[in-house]
Design a protein around this motif. Structure first.
Motif, PDB file in Angstrom:
ATOM      1  N   ALA A  69       0.833  -1.209   0.000  1.00  0.00           N
ATOM      2  CA  ALA A  69       0.000   0.000   0.000  1.00  0.00           C
ATOM      3  C   ALA A  69       0.862   1.253   0.000  1.00  0.00           C
ATOM      4  N   SER A 100      -6.169   4.838  -3.215  1.00  0.00           N
ATOM      5  CA  SER A 100      -6.761   4.379  -1.959  1.00  0.00           C
ATOM      6  C   SER A 100      -7.721   3.217  -2.203  1.00  0.00           C
ATOM      7  N   VAL A 103      -5.629   0.093  -2.775  1.00  0.00           N
ATOM      8  CA  VAL A 103      -5.122  -0.377  -1.478  1.00  0.00           C
ATOM      9  C   VAL A 103      -6.233  -1.067  -0.699  1.00  0.00           C
TER      10      VAL A 103
END
Length: 268
Positions: A69, A100, A103
């Protein structure tokens, strides 16, 4: 401590609203995250396999996801700083939100797979070898990850970066899951109860919760959120500073990513 690190590694750290400086903050948290999570991941996987602990292996896999991430966040931050072009007149800042989401998907996949393995161990338990060395390392990992979480969240709030705040929050959840693992080890040692599979389930729940929270926090700005009151007040102040303008209405503020806001309004 956070101010010391900012001064040490972020050039022109006080000008944090500048995109270039903001990128340096992101790079700092990203590099620290990659180094810390990679080291913890390798050690936890080795020790987890050696003592046959699905909970420790799950925790190590979560660190691996965190490291990945951090890499994605770094790449996204670099792309988001690209200037506007013909095909993207409002810039590329929304790439941070897309990163995001990527991730979040990785975290959910890791959590799901580890939950399956943990449930399997609950149904068919296997004896876990206790190790004081493992307990000591997990305590050290808790301290290290906790410090990293506090620093990352503080940095994310300082520069108003959703991916950085999300990474810090995920690290904080790691600390909680590691604490549960240590508690399970001590219960096994002192009372002889084999709880490794159940602790693995708890860790997996923390991972899944992190993934869902990340998705929620990312989708909200993509769908559109109301502007902050301070932003609206500052805008009114600038507009009404002109003597010719006696009123403002139909104010609309469009957010195309952190630091990329555009507004339209009707002035009387």
């Amino acid at each position: 401590m956070k101010e010391f690190l900012w001064k040490k590694f972020v050039k022109d750290y006080e000008n944090y609203k500048d995109p270039a400086v903001r990128g340096r903050y992101t790079n700092l948290t990203g590099v620290l995250g990659i180094i810390t999570n990679s080291v913890l991941c390798v050690i936890k996987l080795i020790l987890g396999i050696s003592i046959n602990s699905i909970a420790v292996i799950a925790d190590g896999a979560h660190d691996m996801a965190d490291s990945l991430a951090a890499c994605i966040t770094l790449v996204g931050a670099r792309i988001s700083r690209k200037p506007a072009d013909k095909n993207h007149p409002y810039g590329h800042a929304r790439v941070e939100y897309l990163c995001s989401l990527v991730v979040s998907a990785i975290v959910l996949i890791v959590g799901y797979e580890l939950m399956k393995n943990s449930i399997e161990k609950c149904i068919h338990p296997v004896e876990t070898d206790f190790s004081w060395l493992m307990v000591g390392f997990m305590v050290l990992a808790i301290i290290l990850k906790g410090s990293q979480a506090l620093f990352t969240i503080a940095t994310g709030r300082h520069i108003n970066s959703l991916p950085v705040i999300a990474a810090g929050t995920d690290n904080r959840n790691d600390v909680l899951s590691s604490i549960m693992i240590v508690i399970g080890m001590l219960i096994h040692y002192f009372f002889g109860l084999e709880l490794d599979g159940y602790m693995g389930c708890i860790v997996s729940l923390f991972i899944l919760y992190s993934g869902v929270s990340l998705i929620k926090d990312t989708i909200s700005p993509l769908l559109g959120e109301p502007p902050e009151k301070d932003t609206v007040d500052a805008m009114y102040k600038i507009i009404l500073a002109h003597q010719e303008i006696i009123g403002v209405h139909d104010v609309v503020i469009y957010k195309y990513g952190p630091g990329k806001e555009f507004a339209s309004f009707h002035a009387e």
